[in-house]
Structure formats: structure tokens, C-alpha cells
Design a protein around this motif. Structure first.
Motif, PDB file in Angstrom:
ATOM      1  N   ARG B  48      60.512  25.668 -28.122  1.00 58.60           N
ATOM      2  CA  ARG B  48      59.189  26.240 -27.876  1.00 58.60           C
ATOM      3  C   ARG B  48      59.208  27.219 -26.705  1.00 58.60           C
ATOM      4  O   ARG B  48      58.550  28.255 -26.737  1.00 58.60           O
ATOM      5  N   SER B  51      60.654  30.328 -28.073  1.00 56.15           N
ATOM      6  CA  SER B  51      59.722  31.003 -28.978  1.00 56.15           C
ATOM      7  C   SER B  51      58.636  31.718 -28.187  1.00 56.15           C
ATOM      8  O   SER B  51      58.267  32.861 -28.471  1.00 56.15           O
ATOM      9  N   PHE B  52      58.155  31.005 -27.224  1.00 59.67           N
ATOM     10  CA  PHE B  52      57.140  31.529 -26.314  1.00 59.67           C
ATOM     11  C   PHE B  52      57.658  32.821 -25.661  1.00 59.67           C
ATOM     12  O   PHE B  52      56.990  33.856 -25.644  1.00 59.67           O
ATOM     13  N   LEU B  54      59.925  34.802 -26.796  1.00 56.26           N
ATOM     14  CA  LEU B  54      60.081  35.864 -27.780  1.00 56.26           C
ATOM     15  C   LEU B  54      58.756  36.525 -28.111  1.00 56.26           C
ATOM     16  O   LEU B  54      58.683  37.744 -28.248  1.00 56.26           O
ATOM     17  N   ILE B  55      57.716  35.704 -28.251  1.00 60.63           N
ATOM     18  CA  ILE B  55      56.415  36.298 -28.550  1.00 60.63           C
ATOM     19  C   ILE B  55      55.967  37.146 -27.371  1.00 60.63           C
ATOM     20  O   ILE B  55      55.522  38.283 -27.531  1.00 60.63           O
TER      21      ILE B  55
END
Lengths: 152, 152
Positions: B48, B51-52, B54-55
Motif C-alpha cells: 500500500r 501504491s500510494f 505511485l499514485i
DNA sequence: GCTTGACCTCAACCTAAGTCGAGGTTGCAC
DNA sequence: GTGCAACCTCGACTTAGGTTGAGGTCAAGC
């Protein structure tokens, strides 16, 4: 006969550093003549070429793009109003595209703020057109926290 | 006890290359533990975090910015919905600022297309707020073809 | 004719966000 | 107990747009 300018004159007249002017020459944006002692001497029209390059750069063109634009002009000529207008129209389209892209990203973000899923599984922010495609190597397909199961 | 993931697992689960994951660790975005044999092992919550990151990156934050954002989280915790919402609000402001800037630039360009002066003497495209300020060293004050006399 | 500032080239360095390869180790399956 | 894929570190390389420094030359004023 217009009097010629030294690289220092050019720097003072345009605000561009001497090293940057040399760099631009190496990139082909300018082609000063040389004195017997190998020093650069610029035509007055080169000030306009350089200014043109700076505005174009500020508008988001790379040096490579500017090179291409300036190559459309006969060497030693300053850009005219018509040159400028043609370039402007091309740049305007780019600006519009960038604005649209950013707006779309913002709208998606707004949609995501409430969601807060963070699982990337089907996050709208991950749609492939977000980051203007040609963004370097590497796949960048994004998978979720649990690739098989949907996010909670 | 959650089972730990190897760097290869992380790469498969997020789509981020192994080399990029190592790079992010070096930049402090992740802090995997190590096995006796010095191999990285990641917590499931690191998926997470990544992912965080990357966003956030896709939304225009630099790795340095993301570092700062992730530093707000307790280490070893995955970002929550609230974390995400707080970050989103900050990012939204940035996006808005960028959109506004681009729109202003476009409007100025429109004003300039008809003008075609190119003298830079008083070109609206040269206003100092055009290129988001912190744009490297070098003055960049721009002067005209004939600094003393107004352009034709 | 000499001094001094401006100029010359070339190479190295800078940031950002990684990639790639060499050379060496680990860990798991059979 | 061995084979092999996956892992490790470290340094060099990439693109863009330049800057900085070393070591040397030019040109102009006095």
C-alpha cells in the motif's frame, strides 16, 4: 554593415548566461562567425533568434523542438511576425492538450478522494492515458493489493 | 503473522521494477527488514505504501515530496483513507495551481499571436511568474532587441 | 608593449528518476 | 547436496539543460 556582438554582449542583451549561449550554439540554435582569434561574433539578428528560442522554451518546447523551429528560418535571418504566428499556433495546441490532461487528472482525483480505496485495482487514476504515454521504459501496469479479489 | 514478501513479489504485485523498488528504499520510501542472508523482506502494508507513492507520483509529486508525505505515517503502517484524503487535498491544490498557470500562459500567448513583436521588451510572456519561479539559477531578465528604444 | 578582462576549449559535474551490468551470494526444490 | 533462479552491492549510464573549473589565448586601453 551591422556591427557584430561578442558573446558577452549577447549575454547582457538577452539575460542568457554565456555558458548557455555556447550550449545553444553547440545545439545548433545559433551559428556565430569567428574572429581570426577564434572568438564568436554574433549578428544583431541573432538576438531575435535567441529571444525567440527563449519564449518558445518558456512555452514548453524543448531545445530540440526549438532547433527544428529555427531550422525553418533561413540562416542569419531574424524570425518575423509570420514565423512567430505559425509557431504560436502550434504551441497553443500543445498547451491546450496539457491543460486538458491536467483537468482530467484533477477530476479523477476528485472522484477518488471520497473513495479512498488505494487498492489500485481499478483506480481511475491509473488509467493509462494519464501520464502522457512516452514516459520512459518499463511497463507500469498496475496491479491491486489483491490482484485476484476486488478491493474491500 | 503476515507472511513477508520478497522484492520480486513486490515487483509482481505493484508492477514496479525491482531496480526501482531498491531505488525507493534508498530514498527512504520503504524500509524492508533483511533476512540473515541480507535479502529484503517486505511487510504486506508496504504494498500500500508503494501504491500510494505511485499514485502520488502520477499526480505530479516528486520522490522527494512523496518521501515527505510518507514520513507522516507511522513506519510499518499502511496509509488509511484519511491519509489519502489529506494528501489528495494537498495535491488538488497543486494541480489547480498548475492548471491556472498554464491557462494564463495560453491566454498571454493568444494576446501575443496578433502582436508578433518578439522584441521581449515588454512581452507579456516574459512576466516573471510564468515559469514557476524556482527554475534554476541565472537571472533571466529579458531585454529587447533595442533595450533603449521600444520595439517597432 | 604590457596588463587585464573577456574570451576559448574540453571535461567534469549537477538534478531526477531510475536502468543496466558485473561479479558475487541465497534459498528453495529435487 | 546440488542446481539454478532470484537475490545482493556498487558503479556507470541515461536524458535535458545547462554550470563550473582548469588551463590557455585574445583584444583593447594606457
Amino acid at each position: 554593415m551591422a556591427r557584430l556582438l561578442t558573446i558577452g554582449d549577447m549575454a547582457r542583451r538577452t539575460g542568457v548566461s554565456v555558458s548557455a549561449i555556447r550550449f545553444y550554439e553547440a545545439r545548433g540554435l545559433l551559428s556565430p562567425i569567428r574572429t581570426g582569434g577564434n572568438q564568436r561574433r554574433f549578428l544583431p539578428s541573432d538576438i531575435r533568434r535567441l529571444s525567440f528560442a527563449l519564449i518558445a522554451q518558456k512555452l514548453g518546447l524543448s531545445v530540440r523542438d526549438i532547433e527544428a523551429e529555427l531550422a525553418r528560418l533561413p540562416l542569419g535571418r531574424a524570425p518575423t511576425r509570420e514565423d512567430w504566428q505559425a509557431l504560436s499556433a502550434r504551441i497553443r495546441d500543445r498547451l491546450d492538450a496539457r491543460i486538458t490532461l491536467l483537468q482530467r487528472t484533477r477530476d479523477r482525483l476528485d472522484g477518488c478522494i471520497g473513495c479512498g480505496c488505494l487498492s489500485l485495482d481499478r483506480c481511475a487514476l491509473y488509467n493509462p492515458d494519464d501520464r502522457a504515454a512516452a514516459n520512459g521504459p518499463g511497463p507500469r501496469y498496475l496491479l491491486g493489493d489483491e490482484p485476484e479479489a476486488p478491493a474491500p
